[in-house]
Design an enzyme around this catalytic site. Structure first.
Site, PDB file in Angstrom:
ATOM      1  N   ARG A 177       0.836  -1.204   0.000  1.00  0.00           N
ATOM      2  CA  ARG A 177       0.000   0.000   0.000  1.00  0.00           C
ATOM      3  C   ARG A 177       0.870   1.253   0.000  1.00  0.00           C
ATOM      4  NH1 ARG A 177      -4.517   0.134   4.474  1.00  0.00           N
ATOM      5  NH2 ARG A 177      -2.765   0.571   5.863  1.00  0.00           N
ATOM      6  N   LYS A 191      -2.601   6.543   1.948  1.00  0.00           N
ATOM      7  CA  LYS A 191      -2.429   7.124   3.279  1.00  0.00           C
ATOM      8  C   LYS A 191      -1.480   8.325   3.210  1.00  0.00           C
ATOM      9  CE  LYS A 191      -3.129   4.355   7.148  1.00  0.00           C
ATOM     10  NZ  LYS A 191      -4.538   4.019   7.375  1.00  0.00           N
ATOM     11  N   GLU A 217     -16.583   6.180   4.005  1.00  0.00           N
ATOM     12  CA  GLU A 217     -15.906   5.563   5.148  1.00  0.00           C
ATOM     13  C   GLU A 217     -15.816   6.533   6.316  1.00  0.00           C
ATOM     14  OE1 GLU A 217     -11.660   4.891   5.024  1.00  0.00           O
ATOM     15  OE2 GLU A 217     -11.477   6.112   3.229  1.00  0.00           O
TER      16      GLU A 217
HETATM   17  C1  LIG Z   1      -5.677   3.435   7.712  1.00  0.00           C
HETATM   18  C2  LIG Z   1      -7.064   3.756   7.305  1.00  0.00           C
HETATM   19  C3  LIG Z   1      -8.084   2.794   7.267  1.00  0.00           C
HETATM   20  C4  LIG Z   1      -7.899   1.379   7.755  1.00  0.00           C
HETATM   21  O1  LIG Z   1      -6.891   0.659   7.127  1.00  0.00           O
HETATM   22  P1  LIG Z   1      -6.257  -0.613   7.854  1.00  0.00           P
HETATM   23  O2  LIG Z   1      -5.236  -1.082   6.901  1.00  0.00           O
HETATM   24  O3  LIG Z   1      -7.354  -1.584   8.052  1.00  0.00           O
HETATM   25  O4  LIG Z   1      -5.698  -0.113   9.143  1.00  0.00           O
HETATM   26  C5  LIG Z   1      -9.336   3.170   6.793  1.00  0.00           C
HETATM   27  N1  LIG Z   1      -9.583   4.426   6.410  1.00  0.00           N
HETATM   28  C6  LIG Z   1      -8.644   5.398   6.451  1.00  0.00           C
HETATM   29  C7  LIG Z   1      -8.992   6.757   6.004  1.00  0.00           C
HETATM   30  C8  LIG Z   1      -7.359   5.082   6.908  1.00  0.00           C
HETATM   31  O5  LIG Z   1      -6.437   6.046   6.964  1.00  0.00           O
END
Ligand SMILES: *Cc1c(COP(=O)(O)O)cnc(C)c1O
Length: 339
Positions: A83, A186, A222
């Site tokens: 990722r 991210k 989300e």
């Molecule tokens: C990190 C994150 C998630 C969750 O990702 P994981 O890999 O399951 O920890 C979901 N939404 C956002 C906006 C994030 O930054």
């Protein structure tokens, strides 16, 4: 030496652990230099560092757990590495290889192992970053990058064996992500802007914000740092991750676990109205793992969901925890031991 910490009360504040990992590279290189563990300390940056001025930075988040038998484990660290690669590509940054990334998180967790809480008391949160640390004034890529990992112990959301619940507020004034933007990676630039809606929701007594798509404000996307699922007649649904929803590793793993258990799981657009007909809703993410949604509030209407131990959410949460704890066989190779 045991750290001076009450394991029953770890909480979520930042604690200074022993070591951080640092690896540097220049903009035309990949990360070819050796990384190293250094004592946890402040870092020095040029005021013109790309990350400070233009937000050229990425974050990751993962946890190291201590098992009953003393083994210390990470959950799918290769997925965080992949990722981060996608994010680095979007942000024009170099990125460590999957092998470099996994080796670095293992080393960092091991160096800080005395901070990994006892089984069931929480985990050691690892925060990998790639930062444009070189100075730049014209708008272009920074001339130097730093891959850094720091850690802090965190408690778990688990209370009395059941996850505490989320009460969500649907935001219809602010957006988190837009088509063609960076909502699907991210990028550090995604998080500052959600502080305002988050503050607004918390002032109203809510746990977090549930965002809608920025075009029609009609579809669910989300939560600030986790993904959302709904359950209706035992069918599990979650919005697709097509650029505006972060592809959560917990999300992806929970989808697989649920399908293996015979559930039908659909990745599809979910209209806000559907929330009012769902039997159940839950969130997934590294921080919360899997947490029940107790209620969702939209334009003054509040829907309440069942959150007892008999929910699909709790079943999936238990299955996930059983893999972490080594109570179920790791058929998929999701667990990486660090010692
Ligand atoms: C990190 C994150 C998630 C969750 O990702 P994981 O890999 O399951 O920890 C979901 N939404 C956002 C906006 C994030 O930054």
């Amino acid at each position: 030496m045991e750290p001076n910490i009450e394991w029953d009360n770890v909480g979520f504040s930042i604690k200074k652990t022993d070591y951080m990992y640092i690896m540097k590279c220049s903009s035309d290189d990949e990360f070819t230099q050796e990384g190293e563990l250094k004592p946890y300390a402040n870092i020095e940056l040029n005021p013109a560092a790309g990350v400070l001025n233009y937000g050229q930075g990425l974050l990751e988040g993962m946890k190291a757990y201590r098992r009953e038998d003393g083994k210390m484990v990470l959950f799918r660290p290769d997925q965080n590495a992949l990722r981060m690669k996608d994010g680095a590509d979007r942000m024009c940054m170099p990125c460590p290889s999957v092998a470099q990334f996994v080796d670095a998180v293992k080393q960092t967790a091991l160096a800080n192992q005395r901070w990994i809480p006892p089984t069931g008391k929480g985990s050691l949160y690892l925060r990998p970053l790639i930062l444009g640390t070189g100075p730049i004034i014209g708008l272009t890529q920074a001339p130097e990058y730093t891959f850094l990992i720091y850690t802090t112990p965190v408690g778990n959301y688990l209370k009395d064996g059941v996850n505490s619940e989320f009460n969500l507020y649907i935001e219809d004034e602010y957006d988190r992500a837009s088509l063609g933007g960076t909502g699907g990676i991210k990028s550090i630039t995604n998080y500052g802007p959600v502080l305002r809606p988050l503050a607004k929701a918390r002032a109203g007594g809510f746990t977090d914000v549930l965002y809608l798509d920025s075009v029609s404000r009609k579809y669910v996307e989300e939560v600030s740092t986790c993904n959302i699922f709904i359950v209706k007649n035992n069918i599990i649904s979650t919005p697709p991750t097509k650029g505006t929803v972060l592809p959560g590793i917990t999300r992806k793993s929970i989808i697989e676990i649920a399908r293996d258990q015979g559930y039908q799981v659909e990745e599809r657009l979910i209209e806000v109205e559907e929330l009012f007909e769902a039997d159940e809703a839950f969130c997934t993410g590294t921080a919360v793992i899997v947490v029940s949604v107790g209620s969702i509030t939209y334009q003054g209407k509040r829907i309440q969901y069942q959150t007892d131990t008999n929910t699909v959410c709790n079943k999936l949460f238990s299955s996930y925890v059983a893999i972490i704890n080594g109570e179920t066989e790791d058929h998929k190779g999701w667990i990486t031991e660090i010692n």
